[in-house]
Design a protein around this motif. Structure first.
Motif, PDB file in Angstrom:
ATOM      1  N   UNK A   1       0.862  -1.164   0.000  1.00  0.00           N
ATOM      2  CA  UNK A   1       0.000   0.000   0.000  1.00  0.00           C
ATOM      3  C   UNK A   1       0.907   1.225   0.000  1.00  0.00           C
ATOM      4  N   UNK A   2       0.619   2.195  -0.872  1.00  0.00           N
ATOM      5  CA  UNK A   2       1.471   3.372  -0.971  1.00  0.00           C
ATOM      6  C   UNK A   2       0.663   4.631  -0.669  1.00  0.00           C
ATOM      7  N   UNK A   3       1.350   5.635  -0.172  1.00  0.00           N
ATOM      8  CA  UNK A   3       0.729   6.929   0.108  1.00  0.00           C
ATOM      9  C   UNK A   3       0.934   7.848  -1.079  1.00  0.00           C
ATOM     10  N   UNK A   4       0.237   8.969  -1.061  1.00  0.00           N
ATOM     11  CA  UNK A   4       0.311   9.916  -2.168  1.00  0.00           C
ATOM     12  C   UNK A   4       1.664  10.565  -2.346  1.00  0.00           C
ATOM     13  N   UNK A   5       2.459  10.660  -1.281  1.00  0.00           N
ATOM     14  CA  UNK A   5       3.767  11.304  -1.377  1.00  0.00           C
ATOM     15  C   UNK A   5       4.907  10.302  -1.556  1.00  0.00           C
ATOM     16  N   UNK A   6       4.574   9.037  -1.867  1.00  0.00           N
ATOM     17  CA  UNK A   6       5.583   7.999  -2.038  1.00  0.00           C
ATOM     18  C   UNK A   6       6.172   8.050  -3.440  1.00  0.00           C
ATOM     19  N   UNK A   7       7.491   7.928  -3.536  1.00  0.00           N
ATOM     20  CA  UNK A   7       8.172   7.837  -4.824  1.00  0.00           C
ATOM     21  C   UNK A   7       9.017   6.569  -4.827  1.00  0.00           C
ATOM     22  N   UNK A   8       8.848   5.755  -5.844  1.00  0.00           N
ATOM     23  CA  UNK A   8       9.646   4.535  -6.011  1.00  0.00           C
ATOM     24  C   UNK A   8      10.342   4.603  -7.354  1.00  0.00           C
ATOM     25  N   UNK A   9      11.609   4.213  -7.385  1.00  0.00           N
ATOM     26  CA  UNK A   9      12.365   4.162  -8.635  1.00  0.00           C
ATOM     27  C   UNK A   9      12.965   2.776  -8.772  1.00  0.00           C
ATOM     28  N   UNK A  10      12.734   2.149  -9.903  1.00  0.00           N
ATOM     29  CA  UNK A  10      13.264   0.813 -10.204  1.00  0.00           C
ATOM     30  C   UNK A  10      12.895  -0.183  -9.101  1.00  0.00           C
ATOM     31  N   UNK A  11      11.629  -0.206  -8.731  1.00  0.00           N
ATOM     32  CA  UNK A  11      11.152  -1.075  -7.660  1.00  0.00           C
ATOM     33  C   UNK A  11      10.696  -2.412  -8.237  1.00  0.00           C
ATOM     34  N   UNK A  12      11.222  -3.538  -7.743  1.00  0.00           N
ATOM     35  CA  UNK A  12      10.783  -4.848  -8.235  1.00  0.00           C
ATOM     36  C   UNK A  12       9.475  -5.263  -7.554  1.00  0.00           C
ATOM     37  N   UNK A  13       8.373  -5.120  -8.259  1.00  0.00           N
ATOM     38  CA  UNK A  13       7.053  -5.446  -7.719  1.00  0.00           C
ATOM     39  C   UNK A  13       6.716  -6.893  -8.035  1.00  0.00           C
ATOM     40  N   UNK A  14       6.407  -7.678  -6.982  1.00  0.00           N
ATOM     41  CA  UNK A  14       6.050  -9.079  -7.164  1.00  0.00           C
ATOM     42  C   UNK A  14       4.555  -9.234  -6.949  1.00  0.00           C
ATOM     43  N   UNK A  15       3.887  -9.940  -7.863  1.00  0.00           N
ATOM     44  CA  UNK A  15       2.460 -10.208  -7.756  1.00  0.00           C
ATOM     45  C   UNK A  15       2.271 -11.637  -7.247  1.00  0.00           C
ATOM     46  N   UNK A  16       1.572 -11.832  -6.110  1.00  0.00           N
ATOM     47  CA  UNK A  16       1.378 -13.183  -5.591  1.00  0.00           C
ATOM     48  C   UNK A  16       0.391 -14.009  -6.417  1.00  0.00           C
ATOM     49  N   UNK A  17      -0.454 -13.350  -7.205  1.00  0.00           N
ATOM     50  CA  UNK A  17      -1.446 -14.097  -7.990  1.00  0.00           C
ATOM     51  C   UNK A  17      -0.854 -14.650  -9.285  1.00  0.00           C
TER      52      UNK A  17
END
Length: 61
Positions: free
Chosen positions: A18-34
């Motif tokens: 879960x991310x907030x409105x002021x969150x910044x991610x760069x080159x983030x490896x997002x894993x999907x459990x589904x």
């Protein structure tokens, strides 16, 4: 503060983050459990963009 669930760019389902409105991610490896896929993303102001990785090329001599 606005917060949203991060969704998988492949299948569209919620991930475990879960991310907030002021969150910044760069080159983030997002894993999907589904769908069990990992994608590189950038997030800025709740806008998610997918980073396309160049395909690995074989080395020739």
């Amino acid at each position: 503060m606005i917060s949203e669930w991060l969704r998988c760019p492949v299948c569209g389902n919620k991930t475990r983050l879960k991310i907030r409105g002021d969150t910044e991610l760069k080159y983030f490896p997002l894993f999907c459990p589904k769908c069990r896929q990992e994608t590189l993303i950038n997030v800025k102001h709740l806008n998610t963009t997918v980073i396309k990785e160049p395909d690995a090329q074989t080395q020739s001599r």
